[in-house]
Motif scaffolding. Structure first.
Motif, PDB file in Angstrom:
ATOM      1  N   GLY A 146       2.000  59.163  96.104  1.00 21.68           N
ATOM      2  CA  GLY A 146       2.288  60.315  95.263  1.00 21.68           C
ATOM      3  C   GLY A 146       3.245  61.293  95.889  1.00 21.68           C
ATOM      4  O   GLY A 146       3.338  62.438  95.437  1.00 21.68           O
ATOM      5  N   CYS A 147       3.976  60.879  96.921  1.00 27.70           N
ATOM      6  CA  CYS A 147       4.903  61.775  97.627  1.00 27.70           C
ATOM      7  C   CYS A 147       6.350  61.398  97.324  1.00 27.70           C
ATOM      8  O   CYS A 147       6.708  60.219  97.316  1.00 27.70           O
ATOM      9  N   VAL A 148       7.177  62.393  97.066  1.00 26.28           N
ATOM     10  CA  VAL A 148       8.608  62.171  96.862  1.00 26.28           C
ATOM     11  C   VAL A 148       9.323  62.217  98.204  1.00 26.28           C
ATOM     12  O   VAL A 148       9.131  63.146  98.987  1.00 26.28           O
ATOM     13  N   TRP A 149      10.143  61.210  98.467  1.00 23.84           N
ATOM     14  CA  TRP A 149      10.978  61.185  99.664  1.00 23.84           C
ATOM     15  C   TRP A 149      12.427  61.400  99.220  1.00 23.84           C
ATOM     16  O   TRP A 149      12.895  60.771  98.273  1.00 23.84           O
ATOM     17  N   ALA A 150      13.146  62.260  99.912  1.00 27.01           N
ATOM     18  CA  ALA A 150      14.545  62.519  99.583  1.00 27.01           C
ATOM     19  C   ALA A 150      15.352  62.610 100.870  1.00 27.01           C
ATOM     20  O   ALA A 150      14.867  63.107 101.896  1.00 27.01           O
ATOM     21  N   CYS A 151      16.572  62.111 100.805  1.00 22.50           N
ATOM     22  CA  CYS A 151      17.422  62.044 101.999  1.00 22.50           C
ATOM     23  C   CYS A 151      18.765  62.701 101.694  1.00 22.50           C
ATOM     24  O   CYS A 151      19.469  62.310 100.762  1.00 22.50           O
ATOM     25  N   LEU A 186       1.963  62.027 103.957  1.00 17.86           N
ATOM     26  CA  LEU A 186       3.089  61.530 103.176  1.00 17.86           C
ATOM     27  C   LEU A 186       2.845  60.148 102.584  1.00 17.86           C
ATOM     28  O   LEU A 186       3.645  59.658 101.789  1.00 17.86           O
ATOM     29  N   GLY A 187       1.777  59.493 103.002  1.00 14.20           N
ATOM     30  CA  GLY A 187       1.475  58.176 102.464  1.00 14.20           C
ATOM     31  C   GLY A 187       2.116  57.033 103.220  1.00 14.20           C
ATOM     32  O   GLY A 187       1.899  55.861 102.908  1.00 14.20           O
ATOM     33  N   VAL A 231       7.671  68.710 103.932  1.00 12.53           N
ATOM     34  CA  VAL A 231       7.980  68.327 105.308  1.00 12.53           C
ATOM     35  C   VAL A 231       9.492  68.186 105.396  1.00 12.53           C
ATOM     36  O   VAL A 231      10.065  67.229 104.861  1.00 12.53           O
ATOM     37  N   LEU A 232      10.140  69.154 106.020  1.00 14.75           N
ATOM     38  CA  LEU A 232      11.596  69.133 106.201  1.00 14.75           C
ATOM     39  C   LEU A 232      11.871  68.721 107.636  1.00 14.75           C
ATOM     40  O   LEU A 232      11.669  69.499 108.567  1.00 14.75           O
ATOM     41  N   CYS A 278       6.535  66.549  99.286  1.00 10.85           N
ATOM     42  CA  CYS A 278       7.912  66.084  99.440  1.00 10.85           C
ATOM     43  C   CYS A 278       8.271  65.958 100.914  1.00 10.85           C
ATOM     44  O   CYS A 278       7.938  66.835 101.725  1.00 10.85           O
ATOM     45  N   PHE A 279       8.938  64.861 101.240  1.00 11.50           N
ATOM     46  CA  PHE A 279       9.505  64.656 102.572  1.00 11.50           C
ATOM     47  C   PHE A 279      11.015  64.694 102.428  1.00 11.50           C
ATOM     48  O   PHE A 279      11.609  63.886 101.713  1.00 11.50           O
TER      49      PHE A 279
END
Length: 244
Positions: free
Chosen positions: A11-16, A235-236, A76-77, A42-43
């Motif tokens: 259920g966590c969004v990861w973005a780069c 973060l899963g 989490v940044l 969000c990560f």
């Protein structure tokens, strides 16, 4: 700037965050706004270290991030470090507005430059400012300025033997136990003369502010990774398992 969204982990969004040139050239100025809804996670990271290329004309060059975290959310940044080339200038400003019940893990770090080219703290100017607000009340302001105008950065009374600096802020109910554990562990660390890695931690309302200085970026990276091991459960998945 480009924003990559890999396949979600639970259920966590990861973005780069990335850029087509791998970093910033003279005149580049980017801005991003982030909003996490209630109970969202969000990560946010980068593809690799952010390169700041030389800027002989001293044109404005920098990045701004504004984030708003609703109740129960977690951001989490954790980007890779900033790598400033000789003759470069860079200004970064990040502002985080947390609602009660929100949690934040912030990593902000810099290395001395291109070690392979014997560039060590050879950039012209680097400035980073982080501000955190909780329910509109200022929780933390951390400002770093490294400027050759104030004297050689590689001198013994400035950067000295260190080649990497890191700031790690952990705050909010979701990570409160981790913050307490870090404070306890750091308080018990022995003081070693000319240690290759120096770590300090200060209590922050609802969290901890941790500072790390190392003679090599690899040492700082290992310490950061060790301190962030708890994030995998939140973060899963472990975002650094195949990266660092």
């Amino acid at each position: 700037m480009k924003l990559l969204i890999p396949r979600p982990r639970g259920g966590c969004v990861w973005a780069c965050l990335g850029s087509f040139g791998g970093g910033f050239v003279a005149g580049d100025e980017t801005s991003i706004d982030v909003r996490l809804g209630a109970n969202a996670r969000c990560f946010l990271t980068t593809q690799a270290s952010t390169k700041i290329y030389r800027n002989p004309s001293q044109r404005p060059c920098g990045h701004t991030l504004r984030a708003r975290l609703e109740a129960g959310s977690l951001l989490v940044l954790a980007p890779d470090p900033i790598q400033s080339f000789a003759g470069s200038t860079y200004t970064q400003r990040q502002e985080f507005n947390l609602q009660p019940g929100a949690s934040l893990v912030l990593l902000d770090w810099f290395c001395s430059g291109r070690a392979a080219r014997r560039e060590r703290w050879s950039f012209t100017r680097l400035q980073s400012r982080n501000e955190i607000f909780l329910d509109e009340e200022r929780l933390l302001t951390d400002s770093l300025l490294l400027d050759q105008a104030h004297g050689p950065l590689d001198s013994a009374n400035r950067m000295g033997r260190f080649n990497c600096l890191a700031l790690l802020v952990i705050t909010g109910p979701m990570v409160a136990a981790v913050a307490t554990q870090i404070l306890t562990e750091v308080e018990s660390l022995p003081v070693t003369r000319r240690a290759e890695l120096v770590v300090s931690a200060s209590a922050l309302r609802h969290g901890v502010v941790m500072r790390i200085a190392g003679e090599s970026g690899e040492e700082v990276s290992r310490e950061v990774r060790r301190r962030l091991v708890f994030a995998a459960e939140l973060l899963g998945d472990d975002p650094w398992a195949r990266k660092w």
